[in-house]
Design a protein around this motif. Sequence first.
Motif, short mmCIF file in Angstrom:
data_model
loop_
_atom_site.label_atom_id
_atom_site.label_comp_id
_atom_site.label_asym_id
_atom_site.label_seq_id
_atom_site.Cartn_x
_atom_site.Cartn_y
_atom_site.Cartn_z
N ALA A 379 0.83 -1.20 0.00
CA ALA A 379 0.00 0.00 0.00
C ALA A 379 0.87 1.25 0.00
O ALA A 379 0.57 2.23 -0.71
N THR A 380 1.95 1.23 0.78
CA THR A 380 2.88 2.36 0.79
C THR A 380 3.54 2.52 -0.57
O THR A 380 3.70 3.64 -1.08
N ALA A 381 3.92 1.40 -1.18
CA ALA A 381 4.55 1.45 -2.50
C ALA A 381 3.61 2.09 -3.52
O ALA A 381 4.03 2.94 -4.32
N VAL A 382 2.35 1.70 -3.50
CA VAL A 382 1.38 2.26 -4.45
C VAL A 382 1.21 3.76 -4.21
O VAL A 382 1.17 4.55 -5.16
N ARG A 383 1.15 4.16 -2.95
CA ARG A 383 0.98 5.58 -2.63
C ARG A 383 2.16 6.40 -3.16
O ARG A 383 1.98 7.44 -3.80
N LEU A 384 3.38 5.92 -2.91
CA LEU A 384 4.56 6.63 -3.39
C LEU A 384 4.64 6.60 -4.91
O LEU A 384 5.05 7.58 -5.55
N ALA A 385 4.24 5.49 -5.50
CA ALA A 385 4.27 5.37 -6.95
C ALA A 385 3.29 6.33 -7.61
O ALA A 385 3.58 6.92 -8.65
N GLU A 386 2.12 6.50 -7.00
CA GLU A 386 1.14 7.43 -7.56
C GLU A 386 1.63 8.87 -7.46
O GLU A 386 1.38 9.69 -8.35
N SER A 391 4.72 4.03 -12.91
CA SER A 391 3.67 3.14 -13.40
C SER A 391 3.94 1.68 -13.10
O SER A 391 3.01 0.91 -12.82
N SER A 392 5.20 1.26 -13.19
CA SER A 392 5.49 -0.16 -12.97
C SER A 392 5.15 -0.56 -11.54
O SER A 392 4.58 -1.64 -11.31
N VAL A 393 5.47 0.28 -10.57
CA VAL A 393 5.19 -0.06 -9.17
C VAL A 393 3.69 -0.01 -8.89
O VAL A 393 3.17 -0.82 -8.12
N ILE A 394 2.98 0.91 -9.51
CA ILE A 394 1.53 0.94 -9.36
C ILE A 394 0.95 -0.41 -9.75
O ILE A 394 0.09 -0.98 -9.06
#
Length: 520
Positions: A379-386, A391-394
Amino acid sequence: ELEDVAEIVRRLDGLPLAIELAAARLHTHDLGEVAAGLDQRFALLSSGYRTSSRHASLGAAVTWSFRLLDERQQRNFADLSVFVGSFDAHDVAAVCEIDVVEATNAVAQLVERSLVLRAPAGRYVLLETLRAFGADQLAEAGRDGAVARRHALHQVHRVEDASRSMHEQGRLVLVEIDAALPELRGAFGWLLAEGEIDLAGRLVAGLIHYGFLRLRPDVLTWSERVIRADPHGASPSASRVWVAAAYASWMAGDMAEAVVRSDRALHLAEQRADVCPPEVSVFKGNTELFEGRLHEAASWYRRSAADARDAGHRGHCLMAEATELLALGYAADASVSNRADELLGVAGVSATPYVAYLWYCAGEADLAVDLERAGERHATAVRLAELTYTSSVIGLSGASKASIDARLGDPMVAAEDYCHLIEHWRRAGMWPTQWTMLRSIVGLLCRLGRDRDAAVLEGAVRSTSGGHSIFGADEVALAAVGAELRERMGTAAYESARLEGGVLDGNHAVEHALQALRSP
C-alpha cells in the motif's frame, strides 16, 4: 474532408492570414494536396490577389516581423526553431550558446513581439508556422547542423541528469522525461543520421530506468536502432545499449531474447577495462531471477550495488539493493527481513520512483512471512508510486495487494482490482508481469467457484513462453489450486479445460480472464 480541413488549420496554428491563403489555393489544389504541401508552406501559401506587399504571402508576413528584430534577436529566434515542443530558459541557453540570464531576456523579447508564445510552468513554444520559418533561416545561414548538434547534446545531458536525479525527492523526473520525449526522439534521430553512435547510445542508456519504471518499452526499443548502427558493439556505451534492448525484449515477453541480449551486454562490458556498468550486472541478476536461480541472482545484485556505490550512482545502487530483496525473499532467506528493515529505515517514505520500487520489493519479500505487513508495504509502495508516476510499481504492488485480497479478503474487490490491473499491463505491453498476475487470478477464480474458467486459465499460464518460470511458492500455490480443481471437476473435465487454455495466446488469455472475472 473535414479531417483534412482540421489538419490544415491545426498545422497553420489557426492564423487567419495563413488559412485565407490556404483557402485561395483550393482553386488549383484539392484539400489533400494543400495539406501535403504544408511541408513547404511558404512556397505554397503565396498569393498575388492582395494589394499589400506586406501580406502578399505568408512568408512575406512573417519576414516583415522577423526583420524588425536586430541581428542577435534574429539569430536567437532562428536557433529556437530546432525545438519540436516546448522549452525553458535553460534549453534556450544551451541551444543559443548564451547564459541563462541572457536566454531569459532573449526569449522575453521574442514573446513581446509575438514570435514566441508562453506555455504553462515557465515554458515557451513556437507556433509551427514560425518554427518552419526559423528553420528556413537556419538552413539559409548554413547553421542548421551546428544548432541541431547543440540541441542533441543538450538532450543527452538532460537524460543523464534526469537519471542521476531520479533519487531526489520533490522532482518529478519521470514526468519531466514524458514532456521531453518529442525533443529526445528528434535528437536521437539526428544523432543516428550523423553517425554519432556513442551519443545516441548514451541517450538510450540514460532512459533504461525511465523505460522500466514508467512502463515505456517503446522508448527502450530505440536501442535496436543503435545496435543496427553498431552491430559489433564498438561504442563505449554499447553494453548499456544492449541492456536497454534486453529490457525491451523482457517487457514484450520474449524471455529467450532478453537472455541473449543480457549475455551480449555482459560480454561487451567484460571486453572493456573499466568497471562493469551496474545496469549490466543488475539485468544479469534479473535473468537468473526469471529462471529461479535465486542465489545466483542475489550475487549479481550485490555486485551491481557495489559497482554503483563505487561510481556514486545512488539510484542505481538502491535499485540493485531493492531487487536483491526479491531474490532473497523468494529463496526464503532468513536474512531478508532484517535487510528489508535496514533499507527501508534509510530510505524512509521519500517520494521518489526508486523508494517506491524499494517498498514494492520489501512487500514481496514479506509475502511468505507476514501477509499483513506485506499488504501494508505494498500500500505504501502504491501511494509513493502514484505521487511519482511510477507506473510499474503501481501495477506490481497493485497486483500483489490484489493477490492478498484474493486469498484473504473480499474476492469480489480483488476481481475488480484485477480487471483494472489487466488493462494497466495491457496498455504497457508488459507481458511477463501480466502472465504472473494471471497465475494469481487462477486461484481467485477457483475461490469464486468458477472452476472451468480457472482450469482454462491455468492451462494458458502453464503453456506460455512469455512469462517468468514458475517456481518456489508460486509453483506450490498453483499446483494446490490445480489439485483442488481436478478433485472438484473430475480429471477428464479438468484436463479438457487445461488443454483448451494451452492454445490461448496472451491476448486471448487476457480476454478469458476479464470475462471470467466479470461474470455474475
